[in-house]
Design an enzyme around this catalytic site. Structure first.
Site, PDB file in Angstrom:
ATOM      1  N   HIS A   1       1.976  18.401  45.195  1.00 20.82           N
ATOM      2  CA  HIS A   1       0.649  18.997  45.359  1.00 20.82           C
ATOM      3  C   HIS A   1       0.093  18.600  46.722  1.00 20.82           C
ATOM      4  CE1 HIS A   1      -3.076  20.838  44.110  1.00 20.82           C
ATOM      5  NE2 HIS A   1      -3.701  19.801  44.648  1.00 20.82           N
TER       6      HIS A   1
ATOM      7  N   ASN B   1       6.102  17.778  40.230  1.00 24.07           N
ATOM      8  CA  ASN B   1       5.417  18.768  41.070  1.00 24.07           C
ATOM      9  C   ASN B   1       4.990  18.105  42.363  1.00 24.07           C
ATOM     10  OD1 ASN B   1       3.963  21.237  41.681  1.00 24.07           O
ATOM     11  ND2 ASN B   1       2.074  20.144  41.184  1.00 24.07           N
TER      12      ASN B   1
ATOM     13  N   ILE C   1       2.375  25.509  33.749  1.00 18.66           N
ATOM     14  CA  ILE C   1       3.494  25.289  32.816  1.00 18.66           C
ATOM     15  C   ILE C   1       2.922  25.103  31.411  1.00 18.66           C
ATOM     16  CG2 ILE C   1       5.334  23.653  32.237  1.00 18.66           C
ATOM     17  CD1 ILE C   1       5.904  25.157  34.789  1.00 18.66           C
TER      18      ILE C   1
ATOM     19  N   GLY D   1       9.319  28.476  50.352  1.00 15.39           N
ATOM     20  CA  GLY D   1      10.404  27.605  49.915  1.00 15.39           C
ATOM     21  C   GLY D   1      10.783  26.512  50.903  1.00 15.39           C
ATOM     22  N   SER D   2       9.836  26.098  51.762  1.00 17.20           N
ATOM     23  CA  SER D   2      10.204  25.067  52.740  1.00 17.20           C
ATOM     24  C   SER D   2      10.533  23.750  52.034  1.00 17.20           C
ATOM     25  CB  SER D   2       9.109  24.870  53.786  1.00 17.20           C
ATOM     26  OG  SER D   2       7.956  24.313  53.210  1.00 17.20           O
ATOM     27  N   ASN D   3       9.855  23.445  50.934  1.00 15.36           N
ATOM     28  CA  ASN D   3      10.194  22.215  50.201  1.00 15.36           C
ATOM     29  C   ASN D   3      11.582  22.313  49.581  1.00 15.36           C
ATOM     30  OD1 ASN D   3       8.010  20.054  50.101  1.00 15.36           O
ATOM     31  ND2 ASN D   3       6.821  21.930  49.833  1.00 15.36           N
TER      32      ASN D   3
ATOM     33  N   MET E   1       3.396  28.514  41.488  1.00 10.12           N
ATOM     34  CA  MET E   1       1.964  28.733  41.324  1.00 10.12           C
ATOM     35  C   MET E   1       1.574  29.201  39.917  1.00 10.12           C
ATOM     36  SD  MET E   1       1.270  27.556  44.172  1.00 10.12           S
ATOM     37  CE  MET E   1      -0.466  27.765  44.455  1.00 10.12           C
ATOM     38  N   ARG E   2       2.389  28.908  38.940  1.00  8.52           N
ATOM     39  CA  ARG E   2       2.035  29.219  37.541  1.00  8.52           C
ATOM     40  C   ARG E   2       1.841  27.916  36.770  1.00  8.52           C
ATOM     41  NH1 ARG E   2       2.013  35.057  36.546  1.00  8.52           N
ATOM     42  NH2 ARG E   2       2.952  35.786  38.458  1.00  8.52           N
TER      43      ARG E   2
END
Ligand code: GAR
Length: 203
Positions: A119, A117, A103, A20-22, A100-101
């Site tokens: 990336h 997102n 959508i 969760g750093s972002n 990481m799923r």
């Protein structure tokens, strides 16, 4: 004296599967007054992921989907529950930060043009998993990160911004990812602020 009216913050939901750093950087940008938004809901498919600590520390509602039938996505029923939660929390922009799923339709059609997102590569190079390792394996000399709108493809939606980093001699997948993350923490709040301003054009 009429003071300028402060814009109402755009309500974000941050979805993540990892440390969760972002998400933390987005929260810091909000606290520093650099991002006119609030995180109204944090979502994870991993109930114990680091991103859940942020929700706890900052008293942000947290939703997780511990039981998943599929490895790469939520079930349609789960995604519909997610959409209901996003509506209930008045979410305006869905932010994928290490989620990481894949959508699928219920969420995509509920938030058209409202899902972004980050990336860890210069798309369209190296979509998919562990993009930093793909860059090392391919012998790339430049890498970076991309913020893009999410569509039905894998990391294929419209690109909103990119930041480059060098790949240095002796880099490992880990050292390159660490350098890319520094760029992510700069790029993501910057692009989000652009989107939030566009959502509040006349305030
Ligand atoms: C980030 O590097 C992000 O770009 C990547 O996962 C990491 C999450 O880090 N996302 C993907 O690879 C998506 N395909 P964080 O949990 O510290 O924000």
């Amino acid at each position: 004296m009429n003071l300028p009216k402060k814009k109402s913050p755009v309500r974000l939901s941050v979805l993540g599967s990892g440390k969760g750093s972002n998400c933390r950087t987005i929260l810091s940008a909000i606290c520093a007054g650099q991002l006119d938004a609030e995180i109204a809901l944090i979502v994870s498919d991993q109930p114990d992921a680091g991103i859940s600590d942020i929700a706890r520390e900052a008293s942000i509602p947290f939703l997780s989907f511990p039981e998943t039938r599929y490895r790469t996505r939520l079930s349609e029923e789960q995604e519909s529950r997610l959409v209901a939660a996003l509506y209930n929390h008045g979410i305006e922009l869905v932010v994928l930060a290490g989620y990481m799923r894949v959508i699928k339709a219920p969420l995509l059609s509920a938030f058209p043009g409202r899902i972004v997102n980050i990336h860890p590569s210069l798309l369209p190079q190296f979509p998919g998993l562990a993009a930093w390792k793909q860059a090392i394996d391919a012998g790339a000399t430049v890498s970076g990160c991309t913020v893009h709108f999410v569509d039905e493809g894998i990391d294929s939606g419209e690109i909103l911004g990119q930041e480059t980093v060098p790949v240095l001699p002796g880099d490992t997948a880990e050292s390159l990812h660490a350098r890319i993350q520094i760029a992510e923490h700069h790029l993501f709040p910057t692009i989000l602020q652009r989107l939030c301003s566009a959502l509040r054009p006349n305030e």
